[in-house]
Design an enzyme around this catalytic site. Structure first.
Site: not given
Length: 241
Positions: A128-129, A132, A180, A184
């Site tokens: 997930h990070e 980003h 977000e 995901d």
């Protein structure tokens, strides 16, 4: 640049202003057209500031750091942005949290490591990070915040201002709901390509949601149930392609 009496040879006197001009040029970022190399350098400086200011304390256990880095590098190589270096670091902090900054820097807390049930759930958080970073969400946040605060000049954003802004955004500002969801979506794609179960991300969100006191960071993200529903739809689409 400062002006005053310069001592030394005529050659030195002529060279100093040009050197200063070059350094000034190197200290300005155009966030609309930042290169990978510039973003990597910016991320490095943000990381140094986070550590030197004491705002984060790195966990010194080498075995734990190697474990997290091995998982992270496996995911990064299978991400949608594998062409930059990634740095994965463990932060000594009992809270359950993870965050990323520009240029490939990912942080997970010792509290989060204690909360995951297995490697796949940790991989889901890291993926997930990485999502980003792949989407350059930190750069976009910095750009929007700098514009809102009137920090951008005609030349761009001063390097020291950019670093301080990056530190602030890393620690204090939630990302948008759209960011977000995008992280995901990218995250589950990365998980699948790296050989992890995509549903590990859902399992970890369910685990956090069901805790008596959910982690603070969940309050700044989209509701867990909404993220879980979106993930289920995305996984279903991925599996039918």
């Amino acid at each position: 640049m400062t002006f005053g009496i310069v001592t030394g040879s005529p050659e030195t006197s002529l060279a100093i202003p040009w050197l200063e001009l070059l350094l000034r040029g190197a200290q300005v970022f155009q966030l609309y057209s930042i290169s990978d190399q510039e973003e990597i350098q910016l991320g490095k400086q943000i990381n140094q500031q986070l550590i030197s200011s004491g705002q984060i304390q790195l966990y010194s256990n080498q075995k734990t750091n190697r474990y997290v880095n091995q998982i992270g590098q496996r995911l990064a190589a299978n991400s949608t942005r594998p062409n930059i270096p990634y740095t994965f670091q463990v932060v000594r902090d009992n809270s359950i949290n993870a965050f990323a900054t520009a240029g490939g820097y990912v942080y997970v807390t010792t509290g989060l490591l204690g909360a995951v049930d297995n490697e796949a759930q940790l991989a889901a958080v890291l993926a997930h990070e990485i999502g980003h970073i792949a989407s350059q969400h930190s750069i976009e946040q910095m750009r929007q915040t700098a514009i809102t605060r009137g920090l951008v000049s005609a030349a761009g954003l001063d390097r020291s201002t950019a670093v301080q802004l990056g530190v602030e955004l890393a620690l204090q500002r939630p990302r948008s709901r759209e960011d977000e969801y995008e992280a995901d979506r990218r995250g589950i794609q990365t998980l699948a390509r790296a050989g992890y179960d995509q549903r590990a991300m859902i399992a970890f969100l369910q685990k956090l949601r069901n805790q008596p006191t959910p982690p603070t960071f969940l309050s700044t993200h989209p509701a867990p149930d909404d993220r879980i529903s979106a993930l289920l739809r995305a996984i279903s689409r991925n599996n039918t392609r």
